[in-house]
Design an enzyme around this catalytic site. Sequence first.
Site, PDB file in Angstrom:
ATOM      1  CB  SER A 202      -0.945  -0.052   1.206  1.00 34.48           C
ATOM      2  OG  SER A 202      -1.971   0.913   1.111  1.00 34.48           O
TER       3      SER A 202
ATOM      4  CG  ASP B  91      -6.162  -3.275  -3.847  1.00 35.00           C
ATOM      5  OD1 ASP B  91      -6.899  -2.388  -3.373  1.00 35.00           O
ATOM      6  OD2 ASP B  91      -4.993  -3.468  -3.464  1.00 35.00           O
TER       7      ASP B  91
ATOM      8  CG  HIS C  95      -5.523  -2.438   0.061  1.00 31.25           C
ATOM      9  ND1 HIS C  95      -4.655  -2.268  -1.004  1.00 31.25           N
ATOM     10  CD2 HIS C  95      -5.018  -1.669   1.068  1.00 31.25           C
ATOM     11  CE1 HIS C  95      -3.686  -1.442  -0.661  1.00 31.25           C
ATOM     12  NE2 HIS C  95      -3.876  -1.059   0.593  1.00 31.25           N
TER      13      HIS C  95
END
Length: 395
Positions: A236, A293, A366
């Site tokens: 991320s 995602d 995610h």
Amino acid sequence: MEKTMNMPQLRSSSLSEKVGKRWKEYQGMSNWNGLLDPLDENLRAEILRYGHFVEAAYKSFEFYPSSPNYATCKFPKSTLFERCGLHNTGYKVTKHLRATSGIKLPSWVDKAPSWVATQSSYVGYVAVCENKEEIKRLGRRDIVVAYRGTTTCLEWLENLRASLTHVPSVATGVTTPCSVEENGAMVESGFLSLYTSEVSENPSFMSLQDMVRDEIGRILKTYEGENLSLTITGHSLGAALATLTAYDIRSYFLRPPLVTVISFGGPRVGNRSFRRRLEKQGTKVLRIVNSDDVITKVPGFVFDDVNKSAGDVANDGSVHVASFQRWIQKRVEEVHWLLYSEVGEELRLCSRDSPYLRGVNIATCHDLNTYLHLVDGFVSSTCPFRSSAKRFLQP
């Protein structure tokens, strides 16, 4: 906050072929040509190994706002891996890393809980392979920089600063603006802020950039003359920081080792000129992407084909094609501050391919464990998910 599972030992004797014989291929020297689809078993194991290093960055972070140690590392360097359940890695943590937000907060924030305005927080670590057996297996001494994803309030705010900003000069640290036509490399404002900002009130809190430069410089000097690699990995926000770190290291050091980024669920980082600079300097980036995602589809938008010829746009010889192309080019230039480009090579996965994932939602798609599960189960774009791939899932 990421859900985590018990992590296995990282060294594996079950690999059919020793990584050391082809380590440069697995580090992307040939852009992972022929290794991604179908997914090479050794590469799968290496991706999962680096994924566990990222997981350790999450597990060592103090998440609880009520703790006086909120946003710091819970464990000392000497026992970090063991305390995170990561045994026999062959690596030693040499440095805790902190990222600092450059956002200027309003005065009323002083009345809010202290965790709201946490400006600087533990974001990951640097580790060096020191086990002779593991060095032999890998074919070199590997240096790892691992970053976690977004956790603090100010990090979330930095993520929202989606406009592109020019990359500062490495030599002077001064931004040199230039237009799109001049091929100015630009990156997301918030990511750059977290990488380069420092706490002005506390000189001992260096920027993440300075911490990384100092530690990598020390390590390169210590092991000068050895076969070295630098692998920067993150999830991320950590994936974005990994890309910026790789670019900075390749730009800052005169003779850096092979620099590779292994990113999980990362957002877009920079524009087309930034991508070209990464490619020119030889930085290798492998992006592991889940099609479901949404984080991998932001910020901004991608439009890489603004320089297509009229023949590519239309084949009917229309007199309007050229003028339409110029109009498109002008519109693109007007929003260049939101015009991003994907970097490196992509290993594209999909949550819906796994028969073990219950429902598809934003959070699950995610989650780092979802990524590790999908890597574990992916065979190729034409083969079904591996039936034995049930690791990394919550019971």
